[in-house]
Design a protein around this motif. Structure first.
Motif, PDB file in Angstrom:
ATOM      1  N   LEU A  81       0.738  -1.139  -0.013  1.00  0.00           N
ATOM      2  CA  LEU A  81       0.076   0.149  -0.038  1.00  0.00           C
ATOM      3  C   LEU A  81       0.923   1.209  -0.010  1.00  0.00           C
ATOM      4  O   LEU A  81       0.726   2.291  -0.745  1.00  0.00           O
ATOM      5  N   TYR A  85       1.166   4.305  -2.986  1.00  0.00           N
ATOM      6  CA  TYR A  85       1.074   5.505  -2.627  1.00  0.00           C
ATOM      7  C   TYR A  85       2.241   6.463  -3.042  1.00  0.00           C
ATOM      8  O   TYR A  85       2.000   7.558  -3.811  1.00  0.00           O
ATOM      9  N   GLN A 105      -7.937   6.905   1.176  1.00  0.00           N
ATOM     10  CA  GLN A 105      -8.213   5.635   0.989  1.00  0.00           C
ATOM     11  C   GLN A 105      -9.353   5.285  -0.151  1.00  0.00           C
ATOM     12  O   GLN A 105     -10.197   6.109  -0.212  1.00  0.00           O
ATOM     13  N   ASP A 107     -11.913   3.318   0.069  1.00  0.00           N
ATOM     14  CA  ASP A 107     -13.131   2.443   0.699  1.00  0.00           C
ATOM     15  C   ASP A 107     -14.014   3.562   1.441  1.00  0.00           C
ATOM     16  O   ASP A 107     -14.493   2.937   2.613  1.00  0.00           O
ATOM     17  N   ASP A 132      -9.456   7.805  11.061  1.00  0.00           N
ATOM     18  CA  ASP A 132     -10.752   7.037  10.832  1.00  0.00           C
ATOM     19  C   ASP A 132     -11.538   6.986  12.103  1.00  0.00           C
ATOM     20  O   ASP A 132     -11.120   7.789  13.151  1.00  0.00           O
ATOM     21  N   THR A 139      -7.482   7.960   7.076  1.00  0.00           N
ATOM     22  CA  THR A 139      -8.162   7.787   5.876  1.00  0.00           C
ATOM     23  C   THR A 139      -7.787   8.881   4.812  1.00  0.00           C
ATOM     24  O   THR A 139      -7.890   8.546   3.589  1.00  0.00           O
ATOM     25  N   PHE A 153       0.714   4.021   5.963  1.00  0.00           N
ATOM     26  CA  PHE A 153      -0.432   3.354   6.204  1.00  0.00           C
ATOM     27  C   PHE A 153      -0.202   1.881   6.627  1.00  0.00           C
ATOM     28  O   PHE A 153       0.953   1.345   6.603  1.00  0.00           O
ATOM     29  N   ASP A 179     -14.291   5.027   6.583  1.00  0.00           N
ATOM     30  CA  ASP A 179     -13.702   3.969   5.641  1.00  0.00           C
ATOM     31  C   ASP A 179     -14.295   2.493   6.197  1.00  0.00           C
ATOM     32  O   ASP A 179     -14.553   2.273   7.207  1.00  0.00           O
ATOM     33  N   ASP A 181     -13.928  -1.510   6.185  1.00  0.00           N
ATOM     34  CA  ASP A 181     -13.204  -2.767   6.299  1.00  0.00           C
ATOM     35  C   ASP A 181     -14.146  -4.016   6.522  1.00  0.00           C
ATOM     36  O   ASP A 181     -13.729  -4.982   6.044  1.00  0.00           O
TER      37      ASP A 181
END
Length: 212
Positions: A81, A85, A105, A107, A132, A139, A153, A179, A181
């Motif tokens: 991840l 980025y 993010q 999501d 978050d 986020t 992250f 977000d 998950d």
């Protein structure tokens, strides 16, 4: 100053594994794509956002985004991840070396453009982040203009970003902090009001434990 956002997306076969069971198994990929589309659509509509660049090597992600008019580039040589980025930030900086880059993010299906715009404005051009709703994750991460994004992250990313010198932005912004998950997270997003793609999907398929 305008902000360019990087939004990484895993290969669909690996994406959102903890969300499996929220919809019928054969609808999981469609749910991931719907959440992504609602996220990038809201982000692109936010004042202060110039570009939204998705980083994914998944061909279905790329074709879905292209049909919707969004940019998508393959991942770089390094996996993970944070590497995605950094890769996206590098590409954006090639176009504007002095620009401001943000990590978002992928999501957040309830994301409201005005909340993202407010966070960008509140950051006042400095390195900053939004935690978050559990306060442990991140986020949104914003760089200072022309400075490295330096994404951290992963587990405990809010603390890691604060330790890196990023200012925590503490206004409520519920949709920006939501977000998704897990099925519980998706229920929280439902309570806020989902974007059109996720809402339409959940209204059309068997949703397991989710009730919107």
């Amino acid at each position: 100053m305008q902000t360019d956002l990087v939004v990484p997306v895993k290969a669909l076969g690996d994406a959102k594994s903890r969300l499996r069971g929220a919809v019928a198994p054969d609808e999981h990929t469609r749910l991931v794509l719907a959440i992504l589309l609602d996220t990038v659509t809201a982000a692109a509509q936010a004042d202060g956002v110039r570009r939204v660049l998705v980083v994914s090597s998944d061909p279905t992600v790329a074709s879905t985004l292209a049909k919707a008019g969004f940019e998508c580039v393959p991942e770089g040589a390094s996996p993970g991840l944070n590497a995605a980025y950094r890769h996206g930030a590098h590409l954006l900086r090639e176009a504007d070396p002095a620009g401001r880059v943000g990590a978002l993010q992928a999501d957040m299906p309830a994301l409201r453009p005005h909340e993202l715009a407010a966070a960008i404005k509140t950051s006042d051009g400095g390195r900053a982040f939004v935690a978050d709703r559990q306060t442990t994750g991140t986020t949104l991460l914003l760089s200072a203009p022309g400075e490295p994004l330096n994404p951290r992250f992963g587990v405990g990313s809010a603390r890691a970003h604060a330790a890196s010198g990023a200012l925590p932005l503490t206004d409520s912004w519920p949709s920006l902090r939501c977000d998704v998950d897990t099925a519980e997270d998706l229920r929280a997003a439902c309570d806020l009001g989902l974007g059109q793609h996720t809402s339409a999907l959940l209204g059309a398929v068997a949703c397991g434990p989710i009730e919107c």
